[in-house]
Motif scaffolding. Structure first.
Motif, PDB file in Angstrom:
ATOM      1  N   THR A  66      42.004  25.157  45.061  1.00  0.00           N
ATOM      2  CA  THR A  66      41.749  24.035  44.156  1.00  0.00           C
ATOM      3  C   THR A  66      40.818  24.459  43.026  1.00  0.00           C
ATOM      4  O   THR A  66      41.077  24.186  41.847  1.00  0.00           O
ATOM      5  N   ILE A  67      39.725  25.122  43.393  1.00  0.00           N
ATOM      6  CA  ILE A  67      38.783  25.613  42.393  1.00  0.00           C
ATOM      7  C   ILE A  67      39.479  26.560  41.419  1.00  0.00           C
ATOM      8  O   ILE A  67      39.301  26.471  40.190  1.00  0.00           O
TER       9      ILE A  67
ATOM     10  N   SER B  18      28.788  19.583  44.883  1.00  0.00           N
ATOM     11  CA  SER B  18      28.878  19.366  46.332  1.00  0.00           C
ATOM     12  C   SER B  18      28.506  20.625  47.107  1.00  0.00           C
ATOM     13  O   SER B  18      28.142  20.556  48.278  1.00  0.00           O
ATOM     14  N   GLU B  19      28.581  21.781  46.455  1.00  0.00           N
ATOM     15  CA  GLU B  19      28.228  23.034  47.115  1.00  0.00           C
ATOM     16  C   GLU B  19      26.719  23.237  47.225  1.00  0.00           C
ATOM     17  O   GLU B  19      26.265  24.191  47.872  1.00  0.00           O
TER      18      GLU B  19
ATOM     19  N   THR C  92      28.923  21.448  53.148  1.00  0.00           N
ATOM     20  CA  THR C  92      30.057  20.538  53.135  1.00  0.00           C
ATOM     21  C   THR C  92      31.167  21.091  54.009  1.00  0.00           C
ATOM     22  O   THR C  92      31.060  22.181  54.561  1.00  0.00           O
TER      23      THR C  92
ATOM     24  N   ASP D  89      43.838  23.444  49.915  1.00  0.00           N
ATOM     25  CA  ASP D  89      42.883  24.532  50.128  1.00  0.00           C
ATOM     26  C   ASP D  89      41.788  24.482  49.061  1.00  0.00           C
ATOM     27  O   ASP D  89      42.085  24.502  47.859  1.00  0.00           O
ATOM     28  N   TYR D  90      40.522  24.456  49.485  1.00  0.00           N
ATOM     29  CA  TYR D  90      39.407  24.277  48.551  1.00  0.00           C
ATOM     30  C   TYR D  90      39.322  25.418  47.537  1.00  0.00           C
ATOM     31  O   TYR D  90      39.207  25.189  46.326  1.00  0.00           O
TER      32      TYR D  90
ATOM     33  N   TYR E 278      33.824  22.067  52.831  1.00  0.00           N
ATOM     34  CA  TYR E 278      34.594  22.979  51.983  1.00  0.00           C
ATOM     35  C   TYR E 278      33.861  24.275  51.655  1.00  0.00           C
ATOM     36  O   TYR E 278      34.478  25.295  51.398  1.00  0.00           O
TER      37      TYR E 278
ATOM     38  N   LEU F 288      32.724  19.355  42.117  1.00  0.00           N
ATOM     39  CA  LEU F 288      32.931  20.178  43.306  1.00  0.00           C
ATOM     40  C   LEU F 288      31.805  21.194  43.471  1.00  0.00           C
ATOM     41  O   LEU F 288      31.323  21.423  44.585  1.00  0.00           O
TER      42      LEU F 288
END
Length: 204
Positions: free
Chosen positions: A94-95, A121-122, A126, A90-91, A128, A118
């Motif tokens: 994870t964060i 990437s936001e 994405t 789960d993203y 996620y 990460l």
């Protein structure tokens, strides 16, 4: 090849280096570090790395030797949280786990670098996360740079950090700065595969 077995509060590790034919063992050793003592775990990692390097006749530079001998964190909690984050599908979770790892040890470079990548990437849509809103972008970029640059201060070879900075430059339309970062990353951390993924992103 490496096998890991857990029992009580200890880990049994069998590490083996086999040649490309798969027929000859170049080096093999067994270890039983205590999970409760993070220094014990990192001592085993360093010993395995040194034995593999010796078997392959690889010579470390003084800088590489220094990094190998320095544990990346003194916190068992931070180390466990970091690895849980890598295994978490789960993203958002994870964060959260990476942030907890940073909270447990603010001098642990790896979760800072992972968070920077990460968050970078936001900056685009994405699988996620949705793209960062325009009014939040400057603050978001500042956070990425702060985490990535601090991670590199702590460990100049850490994966993800330079790629996070490169991606941030690309997605801010700073192409010259981005390509300069790619060139520098290839020079300093040639084994960091994330930088090649970022390079391919520039052609999309």
């Amino acid at each position: 090849d490496c096998t890991v077995r857990y029992s009580d509060n200890r880990v049994h590790i069998t590490a083996e280096l086999i040649d490309s034919t798969g027929l000859q063992t170049l080096w093999q050793a067994d270890y039983e570090p205590s999970v409760a003592d993070i220094k014990d775990v990192f001592a085993v990692q360093a010993d395995i790395a040194m034995n593999i390097a010796n078997a392959l006749s690889v010579v470390f530079t003084p800088g590489e030797q220094s990094l190998l001998e320095k544990p990346p964190t003194v916190s068992t909690e931070a180390y466990v949280l970091f690895h849980k984050a890598y295994e978490e599908p789960d993203y958002a979770r994870t964060i959260d786990l990476f942030e907890q790892a940073v909270g447990a040890d603010g001098e642990f470079a790896a979760p800072k670098a992972a968070l920077a990548f990460l968050w970078a990437s936001e900056l685009i849509n994405t699988n996620y996360a949705a793209a960062v809103a325009p009014e939040e972008r400057d603050e978001h970029v500042a956070k990425i740079r702060a985490y990535a640059e601090r991670a590199l201060e702590l460990d100049p070879t850490i994966p993800f950090a330079r790629s996070a900075l490169t991606m941030t430059e690309m997605l801010s339309w700073h192409w010259i700065e981005a390509y300069e970062r790619i060139a520098r990353a290839r020079e300093l951390t040639p084994n960091d595969v994330t930088q090649y993924d970022v390079y391919l992103l520039s052609y999309l």
